[in-house]
Each structure stands twice: as C-alpha cells, then as structure tokens.
Enzyme design. Structure first.
Site, short mmCIF file in Angstrom:
data_model
loop_
_atom_site.label_atom_id
_atom_site.label_comp_id
_atom_site.label_asym_id
_atom_site.label_seq_id
_atom_site.Cartn_x
_atom_site.Cartn_y
_atom_site.Cartn_z
N CYS A 187 0.82 -1.25 -0.43
CA CYS A 187 -0.44 0.52 -0.09
C CYS A 187 1.65 1.30 0.24
CB CYS A 187 -0.54 -0.18 1.16
SG CYS A 187 -1.72 1.35 1.54
N ASP A 194 -0.41 -5.95 -0.59
CA ASP A 194 -0.71 -6.22 -0.96
C ASP A 194 -1.23 -7.35 -1.99
OD1 ASP A 194 -2.39 -4.01 -0.17
OD2 ASP A 194 -1.63 -2.63 -1.80
N HIS A 226 -3.29 -0.26 -5.90
CA HIS A 226 -3.94 -1.60 -6.67
C HIS A 226 -3.58 -1.26 -8.59
CE1 HIS A 226 -5.47 -2.46 -3.20
NE2 HIS A 226 -4.95 -4.54 -3.25
N GLU A 227 -4.74 -0.12 -8.69
CA GLU A 227 -4.60 0.29 -9.90
C GLU A 227 -3.67 1.30 -10.08
OE1 GLU A 227 -7.76 2.01 -6.82
OE2 GLU A 227 -6.51 1.66 -6.99
N ARG A 255 -9.21 -6.91 1.44
CA ARG A 255 -8.68 -6.62 2.63
C ARG A 255 -10.27 -5.97 3.34
NH1 ARG A 255 -3.96 -2.98 2.14
NH2 ARG A 255 -2.91 -4.82 2.56
#
EC number: 1.7.1.13
Length: 279
Positions: A187, A194, A226-227, A255
């Site tokens: 993160c 992640d 993530h993106e 999560r």
C-alpha cells in the site's frame, strides 16, 4: 508521484478513525489519478482506451423500513477515465455507514451507491447490488492463460525495476495470454502487503517468460495503489514490447471486505466480475 500532495496527506489510511454506522457520503475520499499518471506519461490520450477498477463489496448491510437488517454483495466498476480513484479505507468506512440506516429497497441502496461513488470519482461508476442467493452458485475460477510461475530461476533482488523487460519481446508475433499469481506490492500509504494475480493478454512479439516473471516479482517491495500498479505494468509493456494489442488485468485479495480488480486494455471490454481462489 508527489507523496506530500495534500490529497494523500488527508487520507484516513494509517490513521485511527471513528466508525460511523449512519449514512455519511462525506466519508469517501478521492485520490486524483493524475498524481501517478503524470509520472508515467499517461495523458487524456491514454495508451489504454478501455478499462475500469472493479470492486467487490462483501460487507454491505442496511436496515429495511421495518428496521430489519439486510445483507448483500455489490459489484462496483469505476471507469478508468474518472478523474479520481477511490481510497479503499474511506470506501470501507462509507459502506459501514449504511449499517444503521433505513432504505426502502435494495434498488435504493444501489442508486445511492452509484450517486455517491460517481461524485467522489468524478466520473462514471456502475453499481449492481446482489442478494446473497445470487452469489451462492458463483464458481471459484482461475485466469485463463499460461501460468509462468513454475520457473526454476534464482531471485536475488526485490527492488522494482522495469529494466527486467529489456529485450523481453523476441521472435515471432503471437497472440497469447500469460498469468502470474506472484504479484505482490505494498500500500502506498501504510506499506501493508497487497496480494494479487495478473493476466496479460497481448498480440505482439513473443514475451520471454523469465524476464517477465522477474519484472512482476520486482513489485514485491514497491509501494503503490492497486490501480497504479496495473497502469505501470501496462505502460512498461507498451514501452518495452510495442505490442499491437494489450490487456492487463489484476485481481487482488480482499481487505476490509473489499477486493479491487483493475482492468486496462486497448482492445478488449471490461469482463464480467468473477471470483478467484484467494478472493
């Protein structure tokens, strides 16, 4: 990325927060996509022209008009052209705020989610809320394609580098789909891990499996949302391989009752949401 940008410093991630149980759309917090895209050279003429951030919301509950709790699962697709992505902890807190709020129907919940999320993202957001009975027959599936994870290679460094992709494209032009379940990043704000799986569908010169896997493993200590990781993979593959067509699709583990599954492509439409073994 400017890590000191006020839009990041104001996020609830990593901070002690109060959980509200009555509807409050102000809990949602946007993160401008521009912060990361500028550094990647992504403009309004993105190298991808199709995509979405597909979320599955497993912890969604509200009260009906009689005060009886209702539970459901929601699929949310945030268009890649939206000005903002939505920060995940704020999304969780926002969903929690439905818990003690009365709604007349499932459809009203769906409409409320779509309105609030679209406003936060400053772009198109589609929402579908399902009763649990609609999910009981959903199969656990895997990404289609060739898994590249079972290679007998030595890994000594986990520092991110796109130089692993140098000369990765070799030989004849092919159309194929490659899959790895070894994607792991951290993160951007909290450095929590992640975990994800990634699918790469392309038309172009055949990709060297070892170099591609080393590149994906190099995300292991990399801090990004993530993106942003998916867009970075897309940009790096465009830069180093010049494919005729490319899709990058990642599905991350859950999560806080949410999983995030970014999809970017220059030739395929966003697929129907699915569920993998780790989700």
């Amino acid at each position: 990325m400017n890590y000191n940008d006020k839009s990041l410093s104001a996020l609830k991630l990593g901070q002690k927060t109060e959980y509200k149980s009555e509807y409050d759309p102000t809990l949602l917090q946007p993160v401008p996509r521009k912060l990361n895209r500028d550094g990647l050279g992504i403009t309004e003429q993105q190298p991808f022209d199709r995509g979405a951030d597909v979320w599955t919301c497993y912890e969604l509950s509200w009260l009906n008009e009689n005060g009886l709790p209702q539970v459901a699962i929601a699929d949310v697709a945030i268009d890649f052209r939206s000005e903002n992505l939505i920060e995940s902890k704020s999304f969780k807190l926002y969903l929690n705020s439905f818990n003690q709020t009365k709604f007349a129907s499932l459809e009203q919940v769906e409409q409320t989610l779509a309105k609030d999320l679209s406003q936060c993202a400053s772009g198109q957001v589609s929402v579908k809320v399902y009763k649990l009975s609609a999910y009981t027959q959903q199969p656990i599936v895997d990404f289609a394609g060739e898994c590249i994870d079972e290679q007998d290679i030595q890994i000594d460094s986990y520092e991110f580098s796109n130089e692993h992709l140098a000369s990765v494209a070799e030989g004849e032009v092919v159309e194929e789909t490659l899959v790895s379940h070894l994607l792991k990043s951290n993160c951007l704000i909290t450095s929590q891990p992640d975990w994800g799986s990634v699918q790469i569908h392309y038309v172009g010169k055949k990709l060297n499996r070892e170099k591609l896997l080393r590149y994906l493993v190099s995300f292991r200590e990399h801090n990004e949302f993530h993106e942003q990781c998916v867009e970075r993979i897309f940009i790096d593959l465009i830069q180093f391989t010049q494919p005729e067509k490319l899709t990058v699709y990642a599905r991350y583990t859950r999560r806080g009752g949410l999983d995030i599954n970014p999809f970017r492509s220059n030739f395929e439409s966003v697929p129907q949401n699915l569920r993998m073994a780790r989700q």
